[in-house]
Design a protein around this motif. Structure first.
Motif, PDB file in Angstrom:
ATOM      1  N   SER A 136       9.453  -5.690  -2.081  1.00  0.00           N
ATOM      2  CA  SER A 136       7.981  -5.259  -2.959  1.00  0.00           C
ATOM      3  C   SER A 136       7.837  -4.266  -3.088  1.00  0.00           C
ATOM      4  O   SER A 136       7.989  -2.897  -2.579  1.00  0.00           O
ATOM      5  CB  SER A 136       6.902  -6.564  -2.482  1.00  0.00           C
ATOM      6  N   PHE A 137       7.178  -3.595  -4.547  1.00  0.00           N
ATOM      7  CA  PHE A 137       6.351  -2.618  -4.571  1.00  0.00           C
ATOM      8  C   PHE A 137       4.749  -3.025  -5.071  1.00  0.00           C
ATOM      9  O   PHE A 137       4.859  -4.280  -4.392  1.00  0.00           O
ATOM     10  CB  PHE A 137       7.298  -1.383  -5.976  1.00  0.00           C
ATOM     11  N   GLY A 138       4.409  -1.562  -5.092  1.00  0.00           N
ATOM     12  CA  GLY A 138       2.714  -1.752  -4.534  1.00  0.00           C
ATOM     13  C   GLY A 138       2.015  -2.298  -6.386  1.00  0.00           C
ATOM     14  O   GLY A 138       2.877  -3.200  -6.970  1.00  0.00           O
ATOM     15  N   SER A 139       1.008  -1.416  -6.786  1.00  0.00           N
ATOM     16  CA  SER A 139       0.928  -1.455  -7.764  1.00  0.00           C
ATOM     17  C   SER A 139       1.925  -1.104  -8.937  1.00  0.00           C
ATOM     18  O   SER A 139       2.612  -0.241  -8.356  1.00  0.00           O
ATOM     19  CB  SER A 139      -0.121  -0.693  -8.113  1.00  0.00           C
ATOM     20  N   ALA A 140       2.416  -1.209  -9.957  1.00  0.00           N
ATOM     21  CA  ALA A 140       3.127  -0.598 -10.786  1.00  0.00           C
ATOM     22  C   ALA A 140       3.220   0.800 -11.641  1.00  0.00           C
ATOM     23  O   ALA A 140       4.083   1.163 -11.668  1.00  0.00           O
ATOM     24  CB  ALA A 140       3.346  -1.584 -12.501  1.00  0.00           C
ATOM     25  N   SER A 141       2.235   1.032 -11.546  1.00  0.00           N
ATOM     26  CA  SER A 141       1.464   2.564 -11.521  1.00  0.00           C
ATOM     27  C   SER A 141       1.483   3.264 -10.394  1.00  0.00           C
ATOM     28  O   SER A 141       0.934   4.450 -10.265  1.00  0.00           O
ATOM     29  CB  SER A 141      -0.157   2.783 -12.161  1.00  0.00           C
ATOM     30  N   SER A 142       1.227   2.980  -9.212  1.00  0.00           N
ATOM     31  CA  SER A 142       1.487   3.212  -7.907  1.00  0.00           C
ATOM     32  C   SER A 142       2.474   4.704  -7.896  1.00  0.00           C
ATOM     33  O   SER A 142       3.506   4.499  -8.114  1.00  0.00           O
ATOM     34  CB  SER A 142       1.201   2.420  -6.546  1.00  0.00           C
ATOM     35  N   THR A 143       2.425   5.896  -7.707  1.00  0.00           N
ATOM     36  CA  THR A 143       2.850   6.821  -7.604  1.00  0.00           C
ATOM     37  C   THR A 143       4.105   6.896  -6.015  1.00  0.00           C
ATOM     38  O   THR A 143       4.974   6.170  -6.201  1.00  0.00           O
ATOM     39  CB  THR A 143       2.559   8.465  -6.672  1.00  0.00           C
ATOM     40  N   SER A 144       3.133   6.986  -4.963  1.00  0.00           N
ATOM     41  CA  SER A 144       3.909   6.380  -3.548  1.00  0.00           C
ATOM     42  C   SER A 144       4.245   4.940  -3.260  1.00  0.00           C
ATOM     43  O   SER A 144       5.541   4.779  -3.111  1.00  0.00           O
ATOM     44  CB  SER A 144       2.911   6.842  -2.281  1.00  0.00           C
ATOM     45  N   GLY A 145       4.201   4.393  -4.070  1.00  0.00           N
ATOM     46  CA  GLY A 145       3.908   2.677  -4.058  1.00  0.00           C
ATOM     47  C   GLY A 145       5.213   2.070  -5.134  1.00  0.00           C
ATOM     48  O   GLY A 145       5.726   1.184  -4.792  1.00  0.00           O
ATOM     49  N   HIS A 146       6.005   2.402  -5.845  1.00  0.00           N
ATOM     50  CA  HIS A 146       6.602   1.947  -7.078  1.00  0.00           C
ATOM     51  C   HIS A 146       6.851   3.261  -7.865  1.00  0.00           C
ATOM     52  O   HIS A 146       8.839   3.399  -8.065  1.00  0.00           O
ATOM     53  CB  HIS A 146       5.138   1.326  -8.080  1.00  0.00           C
ATOM     54  N   LEU A 147       7.001   4.560  -8.413  1.00  0.00           N
ATOM     55  CA  LEU A 147       7.363   4.985  -8.897  1.00  0.00           C
ATOM     56  C   LEU A 147       8.313   6.399  -8.220  1.00  0.00           C
ATOM     57  O   LEU A 147       9.418   6.268  -9.041  1.00  0.00           O
ATOM     58  CB  LEU A 147       6.441   6.522  -9.991  1.00  0.00           C
ATOM     59  N   MET A 148       7.967   6.775  -7.047  1.00  0.00           N
ATOM     60  CA  MET A 148       9.333   7.332  -6.425  1.00  0.00           C
ATOM     61  C   MET A 148      10.055   6.832  -5.589  1.00  0.00           C
ATOM     62  O   MET A 148      11.040   7.348  -6.077  1.00  0.00           O
ATOM     63  CB  MET A 148       8.074   8.788  -5.611  1.00  0.00           C
ATOM     64  N   PHE A 164      18.397  -5.978  -7.300  1.00  0.00           N
ATOM     65  CA  PHE A 164      17.515  -6.889  -6.595  1.00  0.00           C
ATOM     66  C   PHE A 164      17.299  -8.248  -6.749  1.00  0.00           C
ATOM     67  O   PHE A 164      17.508  -8.441  -7.670  1.00  0.00           O
ATOM     68  CB  PHE A 164      16.069  -6.119  -6.146  1.00  0.00           C
ATOM     69  N   LYS A 165      17.636  -9.286  -5.962  1.00  0.00           N
ATOM     70  CA  LYS A 165      17.217 -11.068  -6.005  1.00  0.00           C
ATOM     71  C   LYS A 165      15.819 -11.159  -6.875  1.00  0.00           C
ATOM     72  O   LYS A 165      16.186 -12.110  -7.830  1.00  0.00           O
ATOM     73  CB  LYS A 165      17.804 -11.454  -4.938  1.00  0.00           C
ATOM     74  N   ARG A 166      15.522 -10.398  -6.625  1.00  0.00           N
ATOM     75  CA  ARG A 166      13.676 -10.246  -7.215  1.00  0.00           C
ATOM     76  C   ARG A 166      12.767  -8.882  -6.588  1.00  0.00           C
ATOM     77  O   ARG A 166      12.541  -8.440  -5.170  1.00  0.00           O
ATOM     78  CB  ARG A 166      12.754 -11.727  -6.222  1.00  0.00           C
ATOM     79  N   VAL A 167      12.306  -8.880  -8.480  1.00  0.00           N
ATOM     80  CA  VAL A 167      11.152  -7.196  -7.375  1.00  0.00           C
ATOM     81  C   VAL A 167       9.798  -7.819  -7.457  1.00  0.00           C
ATOM     82  O   VAL A 167       9.833  -8.441  -8.668  1.00  0.00           O
ATOM     83  CB  VAL A 167      11.499  -6.353  -9.215  1.00  0.00           C
ATOM     84  N   ALA A 168       8.920  -7.113  -6.523  1.00  0.00           N
ATOM     85  CA  ALA A 168       7.900  -8.155  -6.909  1.00  0.00           C
ATOM     86  C   ALA A 168       6.551  -7.308  -6.617  1.00  0.00           C
ATOM     87  O   ALA A 168       7.264  -5.934  -6.444  1.00  0.00           O
ATOM     88  CB  ALA A 168       7.190  -8.647  -6.028  1.00  0.00           C
ATOM     89  N   PHE A 169       5.621  -7.338  -7.123  1.00  0.00           N
ATOM     90  CA  PHE A 169       4.128  -6.439  -7.198  1.00  0.00           C
ATOM     91  C   PHE A 169       2.881  -6.237  -6.552  1.00  0.00           C
ATOM     92  O   PHE A 169       2.806  -7.722  -6.869  1.00  0.00           O
ATOM     93  CB  PHE A 169       4.284  -5.674  -8.667  1.00  0.00           C
ATOM     94  N   SER A 170       2.657  -5.983  -5.162  1.00  0.00           N
ATOM     95  CA  SER A 170       1.559  -6.795  -4.167  1.00  0.00           C
ATOM     96  C   SER A 170       1.035  -6.243  -5.498  1.00  0.00           C
ATOM     97  O   SER A 170      -0.565  -6.588  -4.825  1.00  0.00           O
ATOM     98  CB  SER A 170       1.290  -5.879  -3.256  1.00  0.00           C
ATOM     99  N   GLY A 171       0.226  -5.062  -5.629  1.00  0.00           N
ATOM    100  CA  GLY A 171      -0.528  -4.353  -6.288  1.00  0.00           C
ATOM    101  C   GLY A 171      -1.499  -3.505  -5.910  1.00  0.00           C
ATOM    102  O   GLY A 171      -2.296  -2.591  -5.419  1.00  0.00           O
ATOM    103  N   ALA A 172      -1.267  -3.617  -4.132  1.00  0.00           N
ATOM    104  CA  ALA A 172      -1.388  -2.488  -3.298  1.00  0.00           C
ATOM    105  C   ALA A 172      -1.098  -2.465  -1.445  1.00  0.00           C
ATOM    106  O   ALA A 172       0.090  -3.185  -1.754  1.00  0.00           O
ATOM    107  CB  ALA A 172      -3.218  -3.273  -2.962  1.00  0.00           C
ATOM    108  N   HIS A 173      -1.431  -1.158  -1.166  1.00  0.00           N
ATOM    109  CA  HIS A 173      -0.477  -0.868  -0.124  1.00  0.00           C
ATOM    110  C   HIS A 173      -0.143  -2.139   1.111  1.00  0.00           C
ATOM    111  O   HIS A 173       0.890  -2.135   1.973  1.00  0.00           O
ATOM    112  CB  HIS A 173      -0.461   0.254  -0.093  1.00  0.00           C
ATOM    113  N   ASP A 174      -1.984  -2.302   1.649  1.00  0.00           N
ATOM    114  CA  ASP A 174      -1.909  -3.030   2.494  1.00  0.00           C
ATOM    115  C   ASP A 174      -1.246  -4.528   2.327  1.00  0.00           C
ATOM    116  O   ASP A 174      -0.988  -4.713   3.196  1.00  0.00           O
ATOM    117  CB  ASP A 174      -3.055  -3.495   3.094  1.00  0.00           C
ATOM    118  N   ALA A 175      -1.246  -4.437   0.560  1.00  0.00           N
ATOM    119  CA  ALA A 175      -0.648  -5.789   0.542  1.00  0.00           C
ATOM    120  C   ALA A 175       0.754  -6.172   0.935  1.00  0.00           C
ATOM    121  O   ALA A 175       1.203  -7.178   1.352  1.00  0.00           O
ATOM    122  CB  ALA A 175      -1.515  -6.684  -0.582  1.00  0.00           C
ATOM    123  N   THR A 176       1.729  -4.710   0.329  1.00  0.00           N
ATOM    124  CA  THR A 176       2.719  -4.556   0.942  1.00  0.00           C
ATOM    125  C   THR A 176       2.673  -5.254   2.238  1.00  0.00           C
ATOM    126  O   THR A 176       4.063  -5.419   2.112  1.00  0.00           O
ATOM    127  CB  THR A 176       3.251  -3.192  -0.236  1.00  0.00           C
TER     128      THR A 176
END
Length: 285
Positions: A136-148, A164-176
């Motif tokens: 899982s990543f965070g938001s698709a637009s997150s710098t630290s949770g996705h881009l980098m 990866f078997k599956r790519v997920a996006f949690s939407g926020a770091h705490d949810a990650t």
């Protein structure tokens, strides 16, 4: 009679203009929703009060639903001041035709990092071990949770959608973090400061879930305004942010909530590396 009517009309117009000026005097602030709404309000409440007192104007915190909404809010001048991640700043600058200006960043944002976490029982100890796993990543637009994190994965020869078997996006770091703790995914990437906050507050058991990879440093978050804001107002806001100090109770609280040592000036050129990473990862067309 005509003169009296004219005076009444003039008085009404003056009241209308005064009301409009008062409405315009409200400084609207928002942030990318990297954590739960309740946490956003807790973090930014003391800053709102500080800015109101320092700037001598009403300040209103206006939460948004997602990262793109924060970008559009400043681009369309629906808010005046936004706490952006580095990547959302780049998106806003490009979206606005270079009319979004960064005015301050945390000192920590000059050497920011992301972390990859996993359940220890998973046996994941290096990036290569993520192949065939649910990540899982965070938001698709997150710098630290996705881009980098994605950028460093690509540099390591790992392509998420392919490997990866599956790519997920949690939407926020705490949810990650929650997605790894609950076992919904095998591993995830997020902001190092949010991870440290959760560990420091004993909200995650590092005997079960912990960091297995920390990225190299990069520039990240900033406070940004629209270029159409009067220069004097922009300068006043910047100076208010730079004046925050841990040497007094108010500054210590605000900086602590921001996970910051202090705020320092910044400039658009600091984020050129993020724009290059976004283009390389196919996140900026």
């Amino acid at each position: 009679m005509f003169a009296r009517a004219a005076r009444v009309l003039a008085a009404c117009l003056a009241l209308t203009l005064a009301a409009g000026a008062q409405a315009q005097a409200v400084l609207k602030v928002t942030t990318i929703p990297e954590e739960a709404a309740s946490e956003q309000l807790r973090k930014f409440g003391p800053l709102v009060k500080y800015l109101e007192r320092t700037l001598g104007t009403k300040v209103e915190f206006v939460p948004v639903n997602d990262y793109p909404a924060a970008v559009e809010a400043l681009v369309n001048k629906q808010v005046d001041l936004v706490w952006f991640g580095g990547f959302t700043f780049v998106q806003a600058r490009l979206r606005s035709g270079d009319k979004v200006i960064p005015i301050a960043q945390r000192e920590e944002d000059t050497q920011f990092r992301s972390v990859f976490i996993a359940q220890k029982a998973s046996g994941i100890t290096r990036l290569e071990d993520l192949k065939g796993r649910q990540v899982s990543f965070g938001s698709a637009s997150s710098t630290s949770g996705h881009l980098m994190p994605r950028s460093f994965l690509l540099q390591a020869g790992i392509e998420p959608e392919r490997d990866f078997k599956r790519v997920a996006f949690s939407g926020a770091h705490d949810a990650t973090i929650a997605s790894v703790v609950s076992g919904r995914v095998d591993a995830a990437a997020l902001d190092i400061t949010v991870w440290r906050k959760f560990v420091g507050e004993n909200k995650v058991d590092t005997r079960k879930v912990d960091v297995f990879y920390t990225t190299p440093p990069y520039f990240n978050y900033n406070w940004s305004v629209h270029a159409d804001m009067p220069a004097a107002q922009r300068e006043k806001i910047q100076q208010a942010l730079l004046a925050l100090s841990a040497d007094n109770a108010e500054g210590k609280e605000i900086l602590g909530l921001a996970r910051a040592t202090r705020f320092i000036p910044t400039q658009a050129s600091n984020y050129q590396g993020l724009e290059a990473a976004g283009r390389s990862a196919g996140l900026i067309k």
